[in-house]
Design an enzyme around this catalytic site. Sequence first.
Site, mmCIF file in Angstrom:
data_model
loop_
_atom_site.group_PDB
_atom_site.id
_atom_site.type_symbol
_atom_site.label_atom_id
_atom_site.label_comp_id
_atom_site.label_asym_id
_atom_site.label_seq_id
_atom_site.Cartn_x
_atom_site.Cartn_y
_atom_site.Cartn_z
ATOM 1 N N CYS A 108 -3.923 12.214 -20.540
ATOM 2 C CA CYS A 108 -3.728 10.964 -21.303
ATOM 3 C C CYS A 108 -3.357 9.779 -20.404
ATOM 4 O O CYS A 108 -3.297 8.644 -20.877
ATOM 5 C CB CYS A 108 -2.670 11.150 -22.385
ATOM 6 S SG CYS A 108 -0.977 11.300 -21.751
ATOM 7 N N CYS B 161 1.656 13.840 -24.209
ATOM 8 C CA CYS B 161 0.608 14.580 -24.948
ATOM 9 C C CYS B 161 0.753 16.098 -24.805
ATOM 10 O O CYS B 161 -0.014 16.846 -25.403
ATOM 11 C CB CYS B 161 -0.783 14.134 -24.496
ATOM 12 S SG CYS B 161 -1.281 14.818 -22.897
ATOM 13 N N HIS C 193 -1.328 1.896 -4.189
ATOM 14 C CA HIS C 193 -1.757 3.294 -4.063
ATOM 15 C C HIS C 193 -0.820 4.256 -4.795
ATOM 16 O O HIS C 193 -0.774 5.432 -4.468
ATOM 17 C CB HIS C 193 -1.882 3.654 -2.572
ATOM 18 C CG HIS C 193 -2.925 2.838 -1.878
ATOM 19 N ND1 HIS C 193 -2.953 2.625 -0.524
ATOM 20 C CD2 HIS C 193 -3.997 2.170 -2.375
ATOM 21 C CE1 HIS C 193 -3.989 1.845 -0.214
ATOM 22 N NE2 HIS C 193 -4.630 1.559 -1.316
ATOM 23 N N GLN D 137 0.846 -1.195 0.000
ATOM 24 C CA GLN D 137 0.000 0.000 0.000
ATOM 25 C C GLN D 137 0.883 1.248 0.000
ATOM 26 O O GLN D 137 0.383 2.358 -0.114
ATOM 27 C CB GLN D 137 -0.874 0.026 1.253
ATOM 28 C CG GLN D 137 -1.825 -1.143 1.369
ATOM 29 C CD GLN D 137 -2.496 -1.185 2.737
ATOM 30 O OE1 GLN D 137 -3.466 -0.487 2.987
ATOM 31 N NE2 GLN D 137 -1.985 -2.000 3.632
ATOM 32 N N CYS E 286 2.993 17.290 -19.845
ATOM 33 C CA CYS E 286 3.160 15.845 -20.034
ATOM 34 C C CYS E 286 4.149 15.598 -21.174
ATOM 35 O O CYS E 286 3.992 16.178 -22.266
ATOM 36 C CB CYS E 286 1.792 15.238 -20.394
ATOM 37 S SG CYS E 286 1.894 13.537 -20.970
ATOM 38 N N THR F 226 0.329 -3.104 8.630
ATOM 39 C CA THR F 226 -0.889 -2.411 8.186
ATOM 40 C C THR F 226 -1.993 -2.545 9.231
ATOM 41 O O THR F 226 -2.151 -3.601 9.836
ATOM 42 C CB THR F 226 -1.382 -2.922 6.811
ATOM 43 O OG1 THR F 226 -2.595 -2.251 6.472
ATOM 44 C CG2 THR F 226 -1.627 -4.408 6.788
HETATM 45 P P1 NAD Z 1 -1.496 2.628 9.107
HETATM 46 O O1 NAD Z 1 -0.746 3.893 9.377
HETATM 47 O O2 NAD Z 1 -2.967 2.659 9.141
HETATM 48 O O3 NAD Z 1 -1.046 1.511 10.165
HETATM 49 C C1 NAD Z 1 0.312 1.266 10.433
HETATM 50 C C2 NAD Z 1 0.445 -0.143 10.954
HETATM 51 O O4 NAD Z 1 1.825 -0.476 11.003
HETATM 52 C C3 NAD Z 1 -0.125 -0.366 12.345
HETATM 53 O O5 NAD Z 1 -0.848 -1.570 12.328
HETATM 54 C C4 NAD Z 1 1.119 -0.527 13.247
HETATM 55 O O6 NAD Z 1 0.957 -1.500 14.279
HETATM 56 C C5 NAD Z 1 2.124 -1.053 12.263
HETATM 57 N N1 NAD Z 1 3.510 -0.677 12.566
HETATM 58 C C6 NAD Z 1 4.004 0.536 12.928
HETATM 59 N N2 NAD Z 1 5.336 0.482 13.077
HETATM 60 C C7 NAD Z 1 5.697 -0.809 12.786
HETATM 61 C C8 NAD Z 1 6.927 -1.499 12.762
HETATM 62 N N3 NAD Z 1 8.097 -0.901 13.048
HETATM 63 N N4 NAD Z 1 6.927 -2.815 12.423
HETATM 64 C C9 NAD Z 1 5.757 -3.464 12.142
HETATM 65 N N5 NAD Z 1 4.558 -2.856 12.150
HETATM 66 C C10 NAD Z 1 4.529 -1.543 12.466
HETATM 67 O O7 NAD Z 1 -0.944 2.068 7.744
HETATM 68 P P2 NAD Z 1 -1.677 1.397 6.509
HETATM 69 O O8 NAD Z 1 -2.551 0.291 6.976
HETATM 70 O O9 NAD Z 1 -0.610 1.122 5.524
HETATM 71 O O10 NAD Z 1 -2.649 2.527 5.919
HETATM 72 C C11 NAD Z 1 -2.167 3.816 5.616
HETATM 73 C C12 NAD Z 1 -2.334 4.240 4.158
HETATM 74 O O11 NAD Z 1 -1.525 5.379 3.962
HETATM 75 C C13 NAD Z 1 -1.836 3.212 3.175
HETATM 76 O O12 NAD Z 1 -2.833 3.015 2.267
HETATM 77 C C14 NAD Z 1 -0.607 3.827 2.498
HETATM 78 O O13 NAD Z 1 -0.802 3.982 1.099
HETATM 79 C C15 NAD Z 1 -0.494 5.242 3.008
HETATM 80 N N6 NAD Z 1 0.838 5.546 3.621
HETATM 81 C C16 NAD Z 1 1.984 5.148 3.020
HETATM 82 C C17 NAD Z 1 3.212 5.437 3.612
HETATM 83 C C18 NAD Z 1 4.458 4.983 2.903
HETATM 84 O O14 NAD Z 1 4.465 4.901 1.689
HETATM 85 N N7 NAD Z 1 5.534 4.640 3.615
HETATM 86 C C19 NAD Z 1 3.290 6.108 4.811
HETATM 87 C C20 NAD Z 1 2.076 6.525 5.412
HETATM 88 C C21 NAD Z 1 0.857 6.219 4.803
#
Ligand code: NAD
Length: 243
Positions: free
Chosen positions: A117, A137, A106, A88, A134, A177
């Site tokens: 485009c 296009c 995402h 994600q 772009c 997650t």
């Molecule tokens: P979230 O922020 O909702 O949840 C984070 C999860 O990671 C929690 O369950 C927590 O327990 C766990 N966590 C935190 N630190 C950890 C560690 N060191 N080791 C293992 N687990 C750990 O994250 P989500 O469910 O990914 O949802 C957030 C959305 O936001 C996603 O869809 C994503 O696209 C986006 N996002 C991405 C980034 C990135 O690209 N690094 C950063 C922030 C948010």
Amino acid sequence: MKHIVFLSGAGISAESGISTFRDAGGLWDTYNVMDVCSAEAFMRNRQFVLEFYNKRRRELADKKPNAAHCMIAELQREFPGRVLNITQNIDDLFEKAGCQGTIHLHGELTKARCEVCGYVWDIGYTDIVGTEHCPFCKAARVRHHVVMFNEQAPEYVRLYEAMEGLADEGMLVVIGTSGLVLPVEEFARCAPYSILNNLEPQDAIDDRAFSVHMYEKASEAAPKIALLVRRFLNGEDKSEELS
Ligand code: NAD
């Protein structure tokens, strides 16, 4: 053939210094998510949203992958074609670790997209200021290549294909997650074996759906996960070790 699907969220990159959204001190303590990460916000205030993602992109430049990203890259090298990586996350730490073919559900911060485009291209860590054209296009409607709330996520088609494929000798490994965006617990029920790694139990995830859960930092869980994955792929797993 036995295969693995890794599915990760913001937690896998937390130890590399990239804020999660929902954890204490996460981005949502500073920002209202619907002001910066939604289709409506982008229509209302395009420059503000572009700048939010510019900041996130700049922050990536000096970030390094941690043991969990590297573990997945290593397993992909060891078992070619049998380790699919789905995330994600919009950061580039899997690419920096050497992972191949990562599906970014995402989108990716280091890419831009043409709204006219649909052409997508690499921009590295440079800002999108809003006056770019772009390269394909020539339209001046360039934006971040990130899926925001209330936008379509085309890569979910490949996610659901991978989840359906788990029933056929697959193992699912979920790392970092909260389960608020994706129904990871339902996915785990598709798989004969599954592992969950988060810092702590999450309200949205019934961990009984998983064969194994590890509540600890991803970098600490990584060697144990790698061991179970190797046993599974080498056909050495015994059901009692994985449940
Ligand atoms: P979230 O922020 O909702 O949840 C984070 C999860 O990671 C929690 O369950 C927590 O327990 C766990 N966590 C935190 N630190 C950890 C560690 N060191 N080791 C293992 N687990 C750990 O994250 P989500 O469910 O990914 O949802 C957030 C959305 O936001 C996603 O869809 C994503 O696209 C986006 N996002 C991405 C980034 C990135 O690209 N690094 C950063 C922030 C948010």
